[in-house]
Design a protein around this motif. Structure first.
Motif, PDB file in Angstrom:
ATOM      1  N   GLY A  89       0.829  -1.196   0.000  1.00 52.35           N
ATOM      2  CA  GLY A  89       0.000   0.000   0.000  1.00 52.35           C
ATOM      3  C   GLY A  89       0.858   1.238   0.000  1.00 52.35           C
ATOM      4  N   ARG A  90       0.194   2.398  -0.028  1.00 49.78           N
ATOM      5  CA  ARG A  90       0.938   3.658  -0.079  1.00 49.78           C
ATOM      6  C   ARG A  90       1.844   3.833   1.116  1.00 49.78           C
ATOM      7  NH1 ARG A  90      -4.041   5.589  -2.152  1.00 49.78           N
ATOM      8  NH2 ARG A  90      -4.692   6.194  -0.055  1.00 49.78           N
ATOM      9  N   GLY A  91       1.427   3.297   2.268  1.00 46.27           N
ATOM     10  CA  GLY A  91       2.246   3.451   3.453  1.00 46.27           C
ATOM     11  C   GLY A  91       3.321   2.387   3.576  1.00 46.27           C
ATOM     12  N   GLY A  92       3.464   1.523   2.569  1.00 45.46           N
ATOM     13  CA  GLY A  92       4.479   0.496   2.611  1.00 45.46           C
ATOM     14  C   GLY A  92       3.993  -0.798   3.219  1.00 45.46           C
ATOM     15  N   GLY A  93       2.796  -0.827   3.786  1.00 47.88           N
ATOM     16  CA  GLY A  93       2.259  -2.038   4.386  1.00 47.88           C
ATOM     17  C   GLY A  93       1.298  -2.737   3.451  1.00 47.88           C
ATOM     18  N   ARG A  94       0.512  -3.627   4.030  1.00 48.06           N
ATOM     19  CA  ARG A  94      -0.456  -4.361   3.233  1.00 48.06           C
ATOM     20  C   ARG A  94      -1.494  -3.407   2.664  1.00 48.06           C
ATOM     21  NH1 ARG A  94      -3.901  -8.780   6.282  1.00 48.06           N
ATOM     22  NH2 ARG A  94      -4.991  -6.906   6.983  1.00 48.06           N
ATOM     23  N   PRO A  95      -1.895  -3.545   1.390  1.00 47.43           N
ATOM     24  CA  PRO A  95      -2.911  -2.662   0.814  1.00 47.43           C
ATOM     25  C   PRO A  95      -4.183  -2.668   1.647  1.00 47.43           C
ATOM     26  CG  PRO A  95      -1.885  -3.997  -0.891  1.00 47.43           C
ATOM     27  CD  PRO A  95      -1.397  -4.534   0.423  1.00 47.43           C
ATOM     28  N   THR A  96      -4.808  -1.519   1.733  1.00 49.77           N
ATOM     29  CA  THR A  96      -6.002  -1.375   2.572  1.00 49.77           C
ATOM     30  C   THR A  96      -7.265  -1.361   1.729  1.00 49.77           C
ATOM     31  OG1 THR A  96      -5.999   1.038   2.455  1.00 49.77           O
ATOM     32  CG2 THR A  96      -4.662   0.024   4.194  1.00 49.77           C
ATOM     33  N   LEU A  97      -8.388  -1.514   2.421  1.00 46.33           N
ATOM     34  CA  LEU A  97      -9.692  -1.451   1.760  1.00 46.33           C
ATOM     35  C   LEU A  97      -9.892  -0.096   1.100  1.00 46.33           C
ATOM     36  CD1 LEU A  97     -12.123  -3.530   1.732  1.00 46.33           C
ATOM     37  CD2 LEU A  97     -13.195  -2.031   3.400  1.00 46.33           C
ATOM     38  N   GLU A  98      -9.402   0.985   1.756  1.00 49.34           N
ATOM     39  CA  GLU A  98      -9.550   2.322   1.199  1.00 49.34           C
ATOM     40  C   GLU A  98      -8.806   2.453  -0.130  1.00 49.34           C
ATOM     41  OE1 GLU A  98      -8.591   1.597   4.191  1.00 49.34           O
ATOM     42  OE2 GLU A  98      -9.623   2.793   5.704  1.00 49.34           O
ATOM     43  N   GLU A  99      -7.624   1.855  -0.215  1.00 41.70           N
ATOM     44  CA  GLU A  99      -6.834   1.940  -1.441  1.00 41.70           C
ATOM     45  C   GLU A  99      -7.501   1.179  -2.580  1.00 41.70           C
ATOM     46  OE1 GLU A  99      -2.392   2.552   0.500  1.00 41.70           O
ATOM     47  OE2 GLU A  99      -3.181   0.522   0.279  1.00 41.70           O
ATOM     48  N   VAL A 100      -8.105   0.057  -2.251  1.00 38.30           N
ATOM     49  CA  VAL A 100      -8.862  -0.688  -3.265  1.00 38.30           C
ATOM     50  C   VAL A 100     -10.028   0.162  -3.756  1.00 38.30           C
ATOM     51  CG1 VAL A 100     -10.302  -2.710  -3.706  1.00 38.30           C
ATOM     52  CG2 VAL A 100      -8.224  -2.952  -2.351  1.00 38.30           C
ATOM     53  N   ALA A 101     -10.746   0.797  -2.809  1.00 31.39           N
ATOM     54  CA  ALA A 101     -11.892   1.635  -3.173  1.00 31.39           C
ATOM     55  C   ALA A 101     -11.458   2.804  -4.056  1.00 31.39           C
ATOM     56  CB  ALA A 101     -12.582   2.143  -1.906  1.00 31.39           C
ATOM     57  N   ALA A 102     -10.337   3.447  -3.683  1.00 29.69           N
ATOM     58  CA  ALA A 102      -9.840   4.577  -4.469  1.00 29.69           C
ATOM     59  C   ALA A 102      -9.435   4.135  -5.874  1.00 29.69           C
ATOM     60  CB  ALA A 102      -8.651   5.226  -3.753  1.00 29.69           C
ATOM     61  N   ARG A 103      -8.772   2.993  -5.967  1.00 32.11           N
ATOM     62  CA  ARG A 103      -8.336   2.487  -7.273  1.00 32.11           C
ATOM     63  C   ARG A 103      -9.541   2.157  -8.164  1.00 32.11           C
ATOM     64  NH1 ARG A 103      -3.660  -0.119  -9.247  1.00 32.11           N
ATOM     65  NH2 ARG A 103      -2.611   1.194  -7.716  1.00 32.11           N
ATOM     66  N   ALA A 104     -10.580   1.594  -7.545  1.00 31.30           N
ATOM     67  CA  ALA A 104     -11.758   1.196  -8.319  1.00 31.30           C
ATOM     68  C   ALA A 104     -12.736   2.352  -8.542  1.00 31.30           C
ATOM     69  CB  ALA A 104     -12.478   0.049  -7.616  1.00 31.30           C
ATOM     70  N   GLY A 105     -12.545   3.456  -7.798  1.00 31.62           N
ATOM     71  CA  GLY A 105     -13.442   4.596  -7.934  1.00 31.62           C
ATOM     72  C   GLY A 105     -14.811   4.376  -7.329  1.00 31.62           C
ATOM     73  N   VAL A 106     -14.849   3.612  -6.237  1.00 28.83           N
ATOM     74  CA  VAL A 106     -16.116   3.326  -5.557  1.00 28.83           C
ATOM     75  C   VAL A 106     -15.945   3.565  -4.061  1.00 28.83           C
ATOM     76  CG1 VAL A 106     -16.793   1.619  -7.287  1.00 28.83           C
ATOM     77  CG2 VAL A 106     -15.554   0.869  -5.240  1.00 28.83           C
ATOM     78  N   GLY A 107     -17.020   3.392  -3.293  1.00 31.89           N
ATOM     79  CA  GLY A 107     -16.958   3.545  -1.847  1.00 31.89           C
ATOM     80  C   GLY A 107     -16.463   2.280  -1.165  1.00 31.89           C
ATOM     81  N   ARG A 108     -16.050   2.424   0.101  1.00 37.49           N
ATOM     82  CA  ARG A 108     -15.546   1.270   0.858  1.00 37.49           C
ATOM     83  C   ARG A 108     -16.620   0.202   1.039  1.00 37.49           C
ATOM     84  NH1 ARG A 108     -14.519   2.124   5.834  1.00 37.49           N
ATOM     85  NH2 ARG A 108     -12.568   1.002   6.145  1.00 37.49           N
TER      86      ARG A 108
END
Length: 351
Positions: A8-27
């Motif tokens: 993820g952006r913070g260097g850790g495991r990708p988060t649900l928020e990052e998936v939502a942002a990438r897909a352009g949808v809500g969490r």
């Protein structure tokens, strides 16, 4: 062996928020796709699945382990008496938005009132038994212990309106400050000179922000924000009557009123009419919420619209994301979890 997907952006495991942002949808939409809900369009499902694959997202293992113990129920908790819930359109509009968004899931909605000490004690016992997967809190006062109880019990929760600028729980709110300022700017543009404010309960952060917006609107026009022109109410019709009577005694030459809710504006109108003050000829009147009361008042009430149904939908979207990832919110940070939706002024004949 643990998965070594994308970071993820913070260097850790990708988060649900990052998936939502990438897909352009809500969490909440991501949560529904991950949990296999059929009530998601094919295009949305494809976008989420592509984002999951690109980021290497792996659902939280603790949440997956707890899945078998889920109740598939969400509680909408109103720490107010039932009489206020049914008297104020704010609550019914919020419930409508929550129900509409929840209809796309398999979740059941429980409506719980906690306006008395006995009801709060009973609610605390109910929540401690983990009989719901998450909680929506509506109309929270600054000293309300319920948000802290939910944090202690590690129950996913979202509140309607922050308790302060330092809110630690995920929240959805409207721009109360901007709404208050818009109301005053409108009245000044209409040539009004003595603008008073019927404030809501000042232990509610949203009411405080409306007062702040009122003061800033006056200051921006080079006018003094005199505290004698503000009277606190309690968002009720009777509270509007009392505050209006108080302000007329202090400032008999007032020519405009900004009320912190449409219900209080209705109470203010009664007092003004009893004293022979014509609206808007003698006194312009602006409310807040843009409820059915505003549209049906005589004359129709100018009011600041806060998107209450949209707020309810956003709360569900946030909460479903919290349920899907049960780590405490403080351990994940609150980025994108303090949602503020825009307000707008709806001008009618009262101003």
């Amino acid at each position: 062996m643990a998965s070594h997907g994308a970071r993820g952006r913070g260097g850790g495991r990708p988060t649900l928020e990052e998936v939502a942002a990438r897909a352009g949808v809500g969490r909440g939409t991501v949560s529904r796709v991950i949990n296999g809900s059929p009530r998601v369009s094919d295009a949305t499902r494809a976008a989420v699945e592509a984002a999951v694959a690109e980021l290497g997202y792996v659902p939280n293992t603790a949440a997956r382990a707890l899945a078998a113990n889920r109740t598939d129920a969400i509680a909408l908790v109103v720490p107010e008496p039932e009489t206020r819930f049914f008297a104020e359109p704010y609550f019914s509009d919020m419930l409508r938005g929550v129900g509409a968004e929840l209809s796309d899931t398999e979740m059941q909605l429980l409506l719980i009132f906690a306006g008395s000490d006995r009801e709060r004690q009973r609610l605390a016992q109910y929540l401690a038994a983990h009989r719901v997967d998450g909680v929506l809190l509506v109309s929270v006062h600054a000293d309300d212990p319920l948000p802290d109880l939910l944090s202690q019990l590690e129950i996913p929760a979202v509140i309607s309106g922050r308790r302060s600028v330092d809110e630690t729980l995920p929240s959805v709110d409207s721009d109360n400050y901007g709404g208050g300022r818009m109301a005053v700017e409108h009245l000044i543009a209409r040539g009004r000179r003595r603008i008073v404010h019927l404030a809501g309960r000042l232990d509610v952060f949203g009411a405080q922000r409306r007062v702040d917006g009122y003061r800033e609107g006056l200051r921006a026009a080079g006018r003094e924000a005199d505290d004698r022109l503000i009277a606190p109410g309690d968002f009720t019709e009777e509270g509007g009557r009392r505050a209006m009577t108080e302000l007329l005694a202090r400032c008999p030459d007032l020519d405009a009123v900004f009320a912190g809710s449409d219900v209080m504006a209705a109470g203010a109108r009664q007092v003004l009419r009893e004293l022979g003050r014509r609206i808007p000829d003698d006194v312009a009147l602006v409310g807040y919420d843009d409820s059915a009361i505003a549209r049906h008042m005589d004359p129709p009430l100018t009011s600041v619209r806060q998107p209450i149904e949209e707020m309810g939908r956003a709360m569900i979207d946030l909460l479903l994301g919290e349920i899907a990832d049960r780590r405490p919110a403080v351990s994940r940070g609150l980025e994108k979890r303090q949602v503020v939706l825009p307000s707008e002024l709806v001008v009618r004949a009262s101003s």
